[in-house]
Structures are given as structure tokens and as C-alpha cells.
Design a protein around this motif. Sequence first.
Motif, PDB file in Angstrom:
ATOM      1  N   LEU A 209       0.836  -1.200   0.000  1.00 43.81           N
ATOM      2  CA  LEU A 209       0.000   0.000   0.000  1.00 43.81           C
ATOM      3  C   LEU A 209       0.868   1.246   0.000  1.00 43.81           C
ATOM      4  CD1 LEU A 209      -2.788  -1.013   2.538  1.00 43.81           C
ATOM      5  CD2 LEU A 209      -3.064  -0.638   0.101  1.00 43.81           C
ATOM      6  N   THR A 360      -9.358   6.402   2.402  1.00 42.56           N
ATOM      7  CA  THR A 360      -7.900   6.237   2.361  1.00 42.56           C
ATOM      8  C   THR A 360      -7.328   6.080   3.764  1.00 42.56           C
ATOM      9  OG1 THR A 360      -7.571   8.610   2.324  1.00 42.56           O
ATOM     10  CG2 THR A 360      -7.600   7.496   0.203  1.00 42.56           C
ATOM     11  N   SER A 361      -7.924   6.757   4.736  1.00 42.41           N
ATOM     12  CA  SER A 361      -7.471   6.605   6.119  1.00 42.41           C
ATOM     13  C   SER A 361      -7.721   5.179   6.597  1.00 42.41           C
ATOM     14  CB  SER A 361      -8.210   7.608   7.011  1.00 42.41           C
ATOM     15  OG  SER A 361      -7.776   7.499   8.335  1.00 42.41           O
ATOM     16  N   MET A 363      -7.890   2.582   4.849  1.00 43.98           N
ATOM     17  CA  MET A 363      -7.056   1.631   4.113  1.00 43.98           C
ATOM     18  C   MET A 363      -5.568   1.869   4.332  1.00 43.98           C
ATOM     19  SD  MET A 363      -8.990   1.473   0.433  1.00 43.98           S
ATOM     20  CE  MET A 363      -7.993   0.126  -0.212  1.00 43.98           C
ATOM     21  N   SER A 364      -5.210   2.936   5.055  1.00 45.83           N
ATOM     22  CA  SER A 364      -3.801   3.310   5.231  1.00 45.83           C
ATOM     23  C   SER A 364      -3.132   3.648   3.903  1.00 45.83           C
ATOM     24  CB  SER A 364      -2.995   2.202   5.914  1.00 45.83           C
ATOM     25  OG  SER A 364      -3.284   2.161   7.262  1.00 45.83           O
ATOM     26  N   ILE A 365      -3.861   4.361   3.090  1.00 42.34           N
ATOM     27  CA  ILE A 365      -3.294   4.855   1.829  1.00 42.34           C
ATOM     28  C   ILE A 365      -3.249   6.363   1.951  1.00 42.34           C
ATOM     29  CG2 ILE A 365      -3.738   5.219  -0.635  1.00 42.34           C
ATOM     30  CD1 ILE A 365      -5.111   2.535  -0.674  1.00 42.34           C
ATOM     31  N   THR A 366      -2.198   6.982   1.453  1.00 41.15           N
ATOM     32  CA  THR A 366      -2.189   8.440   1.464  1.00 41.15           C
ATOM     33  C   THR A 366      -2.419   8.944   0.061  1.00 41.15           C
ATOM     34  OG1 THR A 366      -0.568   8.325   3.186  1.00 41.15           O
ATOM     35  CG2 THR A 366      -0.937  10.469   2.220  1.00 41.15           C
ATOM     36  N   THR A 368      -1.612  11.335  -2.746  1.00 42.13           N
ATOM     37  CA  THR A 368      -0.352  11.991  -3.154  1.00 42.13           C
ATOM     38  C   THR A 368       0.731  11.936  -2.095  1.00 42.13           C
ATOM     39  OG1 THR A 368      -1.229  14.162  -2.574  1.00 42.13           O
ATOM     40  CG2 THR A 368      -1.237  13.581  -4.896  1.00 42.13           C
ATOM     41  N   THR A 370       4.579  11.682  -0.398  1.00 45.23           N
ATOM     42  CA  THR A 370       6.029  11.801  -0.560  1.00 45.23           C
ATOM     43  C   THR A 370       6.585  10.719   0.350  1.00 45.23           C
ATOM     44  OG1 THR A 370       6.074  13.353   1.253  1.00 45.23           O
ATOM     45  CG2 THR A 370       6.169  14.268  -0.971  1.00 45.23           C
ATOM     46  N   ASP A 371       7.705  10.160   0.026  1.00 45.81           N
ATOM     47  CA  ASP A 371       8.195   9.114   0.922  1.00 45.81           C
ATOM     48  C   ASP A 371       9.085   9.737   1.977  1.00 45.81           C
ATOM     49  OD1 ASP A 371      11.115   7.647  -0.632  1.00 45.81           O
ATOM     50  OD2 ASP A 371      10.275   9.641  -0.862  1.00 45.81           O
ATOM     51  N   ASN A 372       8.648   9.581   3.203  1.00 47.18           N
ATOM     52  CA  ASN A 372       9.409  10.145   4.303  1.00 47.18           C
ATOM     53  C   ASN A 372       9.093   9.290   5.525  1.00 47.18           C
ATOM     54  OD1 ASN A 372      11.017  11.748   5.769  1.00 47.18           O
ATOM     55  ND2 ASN A 372       9.712  13.545   5.723  1.00 47.18           N
ATOM     56  N   ASP A 373       9.959   9.374   6.538  1.00 41.94           N
ATOM     57  CA  ASP A 373       9.697   8.602   7.748  1.00 41.94           C
ATOM     58  C   ASP A 373       8.494   9.153   8.475  1.00 41.94           C
ATOM     59  OD1 ASP A 373      11.923   7.181   7.171  1.00 41.94           O
ATOM     60  OD2 ASP A 373      13.239   8.275   8.524  1.00 41.94           O
ATOM     61  N   GLY A 374       7.838   8.290   9.230  1.00 34.53           N
ATOM     62  CA  GLY A 374       6.809   8.733  10.169  1.00 34.53           C
ATOM     63  C   GLY A 374       7.271   8.335  11.557  1.00 34.53           C
ATOM     64  N   ASP A 375       6.446   8.558  12.561  1.00 34.53           N
ATOM     65  CA  ASP A 375       6.901   8.054  13.869  1.00 34.53           C
ATOM     66  C   ASP A 375       5.766   7.525  14.722  1.00 34.53           C
ATOM     67  OD1 ASP A 375       7.392  11.009  15.961  1.00 34.53           O
ATOM     68  OD2 ASP A 375       5.595  10.118  15.118  1.00 34.53           O
TER      69      ASP A 375
ATOM     70  N   TRP B  45      16.156  14.088   0.657  1.00 35.15           N
ATOM     71  CA  TRP B  45      15.158  14.740   1.503  1.00 35.15           C
ATOM     72  C   TRP B  45      15.537  16.175   1.864  1.00 35.15           C
ATOM     73  CZ3 TRP B  45      14.035  10.038   5.245  1.00 35.15           C
ATOM     74  CH2 TRP B  45      13.280   9.098   4.546  1.00 35.15           C
ATOM     75  N   LEU B 115       9.184  14.820  14.169  1.00 35.91           N
ATOM     76  CA  LEU B 115       9.085  13.423  14.576  1.00 35.91           C
ATOM     77  C   LEU B 115       9.593  13.354  16.007  1.00 35.91           C
ATOM     78  CD1 LEU B 115      10.501  11.260  11.637  1.00 35.91           C
ATOM     79  CD2 LEU B 115       8.135  11.751  12.187  1.00 35.91           C
ATOM     80  N   PRO B 253       6.891   2.850   8.612  1.00 38.08           N
ATOM     81  CA  PRO B 253       8.012   3.555   8.000  1.00 38.08           C
ATOM     82  C   PRO B 253       8.699   4.485   8.997  1.00 38.08           C
ATOM     83  CG  PRO B 253       5.961   4.635   7.418  1.00 38.08           C
ATOM     84  CD  PRO B 253       5.616   3.491   8.308  1.00 38.08           C
ATOM     85  N   ILE B 254       9.524   3.950   9.889  1.00 41.74           N
ATOM     86  CA  ILE B 254      10.092   4.808  10.922  1.00 41.74           C
ATOM     87  C   ILE B 254      11.608   4.933  10.818  1.00 41.74           C
ATOM     88  CG2 ILE B 254       8.272   4.765  12.654  1.00 41.74           C
ATOM     89  CD1 ILE B 254       9.428   2.345  13.830  1.00 41.74           C
ATOM     90  N   MET B 347       3.263   7.131  17.174  1.00 40.12           N
ATOM     91  CA  MET B 347       2.415   6.197  16.426  1.00 40.12           C
ATOM     92  C   MET B 347       1.133   5.909  17.199  1.00 40.12           C
ATOM     93  SD  MET B 347       4.298   5.371  13.709  1.00 40.12           S
ATOM     94  CE  MET B 347       3.551   3.883  13.068  1.00 40.12           C
ATOM     95  N   GLU B 350      -4.476   7.351  13.948  1.00 38.93           N
ATOM     96  CA  GLU B 350      -4.602   7.444  12.494  1.00 38.93           C
ATOM     97  C   GLU B 350      -5.473   8.669  12.227  1.00 38.93           C
ATOM     98  OE1 GLU B 350      -3.579   6.089   9.673  1.00 38.93           O
ATOM     99  OE2 GLU B 350      -5.035   7.224   8.493  1.00 38.93           O
ATOM    100  N   MET B 352      -6.416  11.708   9.304  1.00 44.48           N
ATOM    101  CA  MET B 352      -6.269  12.112   7.914  1.00 44.48           C
ATOM    102  C   MET B 352      -7.268  13.233   7.655  1.00 44.48           C
ATOM    103  SD  MET B 352      -4.747  10.403   5.052  1.00 44.48           S
ATOM    104  CE  MET B 352      -5.194   8.683   4.826  1.00 44.48           C
TER     105      MET B 352
END
Lengths: 375, 457
Positions: A209, A360-361, A363-366, A368, A370-375, B45, B115, B253-254, B347, B350, B352
Motif C-alpha cells: 500500500l 484512504t485513512s 485503508m492506510s493509503i495516502t 499523493t 512523498t516518501d518520508n519517515d513517520g513516527d 530529503w 518526529l 516507516p520509521i 504512532m 490514524e 487524515m
Amino acid sequence: MNYGKYPIILFLLTLLFGCVDSTEDQDIPEENSDRKEMLKFWVEEMIIPSYSEFEQDLQNMVISADQFVNNPTESNLQALRNTWVQAYVSWQHVELFEVGPAEKYTLRNFYNIYPTNVSGIETNISSSTLNLNLPSTYDQQGFPALDYLINGVAEEDIKILEFYTDSEKGENRRAYLNTLVTRMELLLNQVTSDWNGPAKEEFISKTGLDIGSSTASMVNAYVLYYERHVRSGKFGIPSGATLASSGTPNPEKIEAYYKQDISLLLAKTAHQAFTDFFNGNANGKQGPSLKTYLVAIGAKDPSTGILLSEYITEQLAVISNLLNGLSENLYQQIITDNDSMIQVYQEMQKAVRILKVDMTSAMSITITYTDNDGD
Amino acid sequence: MVTNLKTRFSSYLNQTSSPAALVVFRMMFGLLMFLSLLRFWLKGWIHQLYIAPKHHFSYYGFEWVQPLGQYTYLLFLVGMIAALFIGIGLYYRWAALLFFLSFTYIELMDKTTYLNHYYFISLLSFLLIFLPANAYFSIDAWRKPSLNSSKIPSWCTDSIKLMVIILYFFAGLAKLNSDWLFLALPMKIWLPAKNDLPLIGNLLNETWVAYLFSWIGCIYDLSIGFLLLYTPTRKLAYTSVIVFHLLTSILFPIGMFPYIMIGTALIFFSQDFHLRIIHKIGGIMHASSSFLNPQRSFSYSNNLNSLFIGLLILFFTIQILLPFRYLLYPGELFWTEEGYRFSWRVMLMEKMGSATFLAKGENGEIKEVDNKEFLTPQQEKMMATQPDMILEFAHILQNHFEKTGIENPQIYVDSYVSLNGRIGKALIDPKIDLSEEKESFAPKNWILKFEDEIKGF
């Protein structure tokens, strides 16, 4: 599947061995959340068959266009118009699939950007250095340009025929018509042969995903399509409901402006295709879909218990009902009762939000990435 | 009783122990920070997050911290060099100070990149400025043998441990809420997204697995700091640190965070353990026995000692109070996010949203804003769910429209946010002209009510 993580998982399983109950779990969910099966159904039962059908309809249009170009008679014009309508309606079944090959070739840009640019078309007709790949020419080709060429160059059919039989410019005009049609055929060919080649397996294999995964790309394309090209394109902009048009109706910006009386049919077909995709309805065949996926992952509002899949289905049904109450000619609809158009826009806006945020929330899809870390 | 505590505390402050644990931590930290910044650079980045965006979101009071254009690369380079210097213990204190400043500057440049683990790194590097992590097995100690010591005050190593315990414990505390424990949210949403993983994929579809992950995660966070501290449970606890963080690295993705925590938690191990590591590395480098076995004891001058201890007491008091500041705000924390950051809420939800802005001019002109013209997708995504960023963006827009000829533009937002699977609704009052609102620490009364309750911390 992400095999790069295989060693870590194996290592963790070894460590956890004995802690995790490995007995067979009999609690099989009613619906399946296997994305691979969903992707397979999408591509094999929905995307590829829809393109084949469209290809057939487009082929018929190409043939009648050819006949018209060689022999511009009134009956040939009528035949071309008929096949054009059929192909345009059929297009509404594939326009939403702007992923994979169609995204690669940006098919929509060359097929259905409207309102069409009449003066651009006139220039093109007399131009000897025509490059229809340029973004500036998007609105000078495809179905909307054909709409102008076969329905809009004059009021009466006699005059339209004269447009093509003109001793001075007729030949160039027929040539341009021919160029547009052949070009559409060529572009579609690229897309369908890609889908029937390696693109299909590639699509099915990207089961994640994350960015570039098939489900995320499809959902992104699907929601973008509905927001920009159904909600705004077919209703918001012509009715003036979008703020960008600051409340001024622009009825001349409807889809199929020159033919007019098919504008509602096109919109209804698009909305139905959109709904069918959500429900996994492929010509009567039922398969894994966004709807069954949402059911399978148990997507529901934790405070009210409302199932998200039902919530979406209901909203799409509200829109269907509103569409049924509109005139088949959306131009007339805007002139006589624009409020109904605006109402459709508003309900479509609600649907967009539910799909864009809630779905999308869940389904855990964003939308558009960008690939970046989350926390 | 009080005097008893006082004497016990002051005798604790006089305790000494081997610097080995702090030294191993220093080397690990320096190396991982170097790699983290390098990874950030190589992934492109720096450009994507700090140079490409037209506008940046600032922290309240830190509006003067802005990216430096192409020199932002230099800033990262400074941080990377400082990290290496920390690792090898060369000009250590300056390196620690420089790393803290450069890294913190980077983090302050844009709020949308916040973060918790970046904040953690800032705090650790701040602590390192005051700790004698170069008093043993460092280039500084090699160049200046009078620095090379076998003993340092115990509070030096312990302050890192305390920081780790605070991080985990508050992360656990934050999980004590009804959504997390009784609805398994957001785990129930996040785990099925990974159901295509080999071997464990199918398990992630199961509701009971979501509950298991939620509860284990909560218990783990609450207890792990103490289990690491207590000798008999340490080995098992450390094993679970590895398992837990590797698992999170697969599922979420951490980035580097799991590896940083796995490395940092080593600090809880005994002196002997760390001495063995150092002797092993020393052996490879053919270090002399006198270098590896110094005889002196490191201590700060009395004044400096009191100053540093006073500073650390203040530092940790703030650390313990900060996560509770949310109690000063009305409304649901997860919804308003007033007091959400800097509190180890990792974390946890969720969320959005989408936010559409309107600019209205005095003469009645209305403009709908295309967010993409102003923000990157990442910025837009973060902004859409966080009221302080929505306000900041409104002010960016206000500025923009003033310049492009709309007099006294009023800015309104049509927002829609979904939290932990609840059907979305408006987050911000759409009738409020945000150009009139100012950022401050005061509660934002233009945030609409959540109209549901998430009980707990």
C-alpha cells in the motif's frame, strides 16, 4: 510483497517461536482482504475487458470516420456521429483507469480535455507542422475536438458538409479529422498492448500500500478522477458551483457541448462506471473490490458503528438519484434549473471527501505521497 | 524523612562509576547520527523537505529559524562532521554543542517534519554537551592523558538512562486510552495494510492480533525502562527491545529510529559489558594497556558540578511536566493537538484530513486556494489535520493575497478530518476568519468540538 524484510521476519519468528500460537485459525472473515486477488480481479475482469470493449467501439468510429473522410455525405456524417456517441459513452467506462499504461501515456489528456479549443483547431487545420503531443494541444484533439468537427462547425448539416467539401480548405479539414481519429486509435493501442503485456503481472504483483503499489496508485487515480473530472469537470465548472468560477455558470463548458443532448448520458455512465468499480461489478460478474476490502478490514466508525462501505454506497446512490432527475441536456439544465446541477456537485463533493479522507485513512493509503519517515 | 532523602541524593551525586557505558553510547550515537544524516541526504530529503518548498511552517517563537537555501546542505555537513567527532571523541564538547545546534536548527526549520525521535536526538545531544563522554577511550583522552579516566560521576551515565526511561514510560502512558486499549485503534487500521508480508501477513488481518499488539505495545513501553534498569530482567528486556523495534521497523516507516533505540538501550548494561566492548575495539586498534586502563578519576570543579546538576534537575523537571501540559487545554487532545508534540505520543493515532481555503476580498472577490501551489504534498498532509499549521498556512495565504492585490483578505477554511476511523467532520469553524486569529499558547477556540470521547491519558 516485500522480500527484503524476509530475513528480519524469519529472525523474529525464531525468537518468538513458542510464544505465538501457531494453530490453525478457523475464524475466516466473510470477505477477503487479500489485495492480490482484488488487483487480479480489477485488471482481468474490469480494466482489460473495459478497454477491449472500448477498443471495439473506437474501431467502429475509426471505420465510419474513414468512410466520411473519403466520402463526406450526409449519411456518412450521421453514421460517424452515431459511432462517435457510442465510443464516447464507452470511453466513460475506461477514463477512470488512469493507472499503469494509461497513466504512462496520459491517455485522458489526449482523449477528453474540454471545452475544446476552436481557434486552436482552426490553426491546426491549416498548419503544416502539427505536433499533437504538446500539452498546449490537449484541448484540440480527442472526443471534444471531434464533437466540434462533426456537430459544431455549423448549425445545419448541409453547412457542415460544405465545411468538408470546400474546394480550398476541405481537404485539410478532412485530413485533420482523420489525423485525430487515427491518433486516438494509436494511443489506445499502446495502452491496451501494454496491459496485455508485462504491465498486467506487474500490476498484480505490487500488493503493498506504499508509494507505487497498485492499490495505492489505483485509489489515487480513482479519487482524482472523480474529484477533477466528474465532480468539477462535468458539474462544478459548467454550473459555476466551484469557487474558481465564482458562481458564474458556464454552460458552454459542459462535456459534449456541441452535441449537448448526450451530456447527461456521459455523466451518468461515468458515475455508474465509478460505482461499479467500487462495488466490484464487472458486467454482472461480482468480485473482490474496494467495498469488500473495506468490509474485510472491518472499516467502520467506532462511535456510531456505521460501516464505511455502506456509507460510501449510500452516498453514491444519493448521487445516482439526483442524476436521474436531470435533463438529458445539461446545457438546458443549467439554463433552466442550475440549482439541481449545483446540488449534484455538492453531493459529489461529499463523496469525494469520504473517499479521499475516510476511505484512504481506513485503508492506510495516502493521497499523493512523498516518501518520508513517520513516527 | 526529607533530610534522609536529601543525604541519600547528595551521596548519590558523589557516586562514581566506569565511563565505559557512556563512551560506548558516545561512539554508537556519533556513528548512527552520521549515518542518519547521510541517509537523509542520499534520499534527497534535504532538497525535498527544506529547499523545494516555497513556504515553511515555524514553531511558535522560532519563526527566525528558516532553511538556508543551498547552504542547508552545509548545515547537514556540519552536523555530520560533528557527529563523527562525537563518535571518535575529538574536540568532543564543541562537537556535541555543534551537533546539538545544527541538528536542532534542522528540526526547527519546518514543523511539518516533526518526529518524536528527532526531538529525542536533540535532547540526547543536549545532554551530551554536559557529560564527560570523552573522559575515556577518545582522541581527546589520547591527546591529553590527564583526561583519561576510569571513573566518572554516576549521574552522567544515569542521565541518559533517565531520558530513555522517560521516553518509553510516557509513550506507554499515552497508550492508556480507550481507543488504543479497547478498540485496538489505530492498530486495527494499520496492521491489515501489511497483510501481504511473507509468513506473518495473514495474522495481521486478525482482530485479536491488533489487540495483542496494542496491549503488548502499551505494557512494553510502560515497563521496559525499568526492566532494563533491573539486573535480573535486563537480558530478557534487551531481547524484547530488539524484537519490538525490528517488528516496528517492518510494519511502519520509521527509518533509523529502531536502530537508534536498539543501540541506546545498551547503556543499561553493566560496566564489565561495556569495558569488554572497549577492550575488544582497543585490541583491534593496538591501543596501549595504559590507555585502556587509566587510573584517574574524572570530576568537574565544584562550581561546574553544581551548575550542571542544577541544569539537569531543571531539564528533567521540564521533561516530566511537558507531556502533561495538554491538561491546560479544553477539548480532546487527539483532535485539537494542543499539547500533543514533545510528549512521546508515538504512532498513536490514524488521522487524515483535507482542508480547502477560501480568500475573500473586501470587494467581494472570492478565491479558492489550490494548496499545491503553496505546499508540498507532505506539508499539505500534515497541515490538514493540525490546527496550528492550518492557522499558519492561513497567514501565509493572507500575506500572499495582500501582495497580489486583494485588500484585507479574509481567510476561511473548509476542513474535514477523520480520526481513528471515525467518519470525518469539520475540524475548524468554517465561519472564522483566520486572518484575524493569532498564534499563541492560549486555547484555540475556533477548533470545533470532537463530539466523542477518548478516555484516558
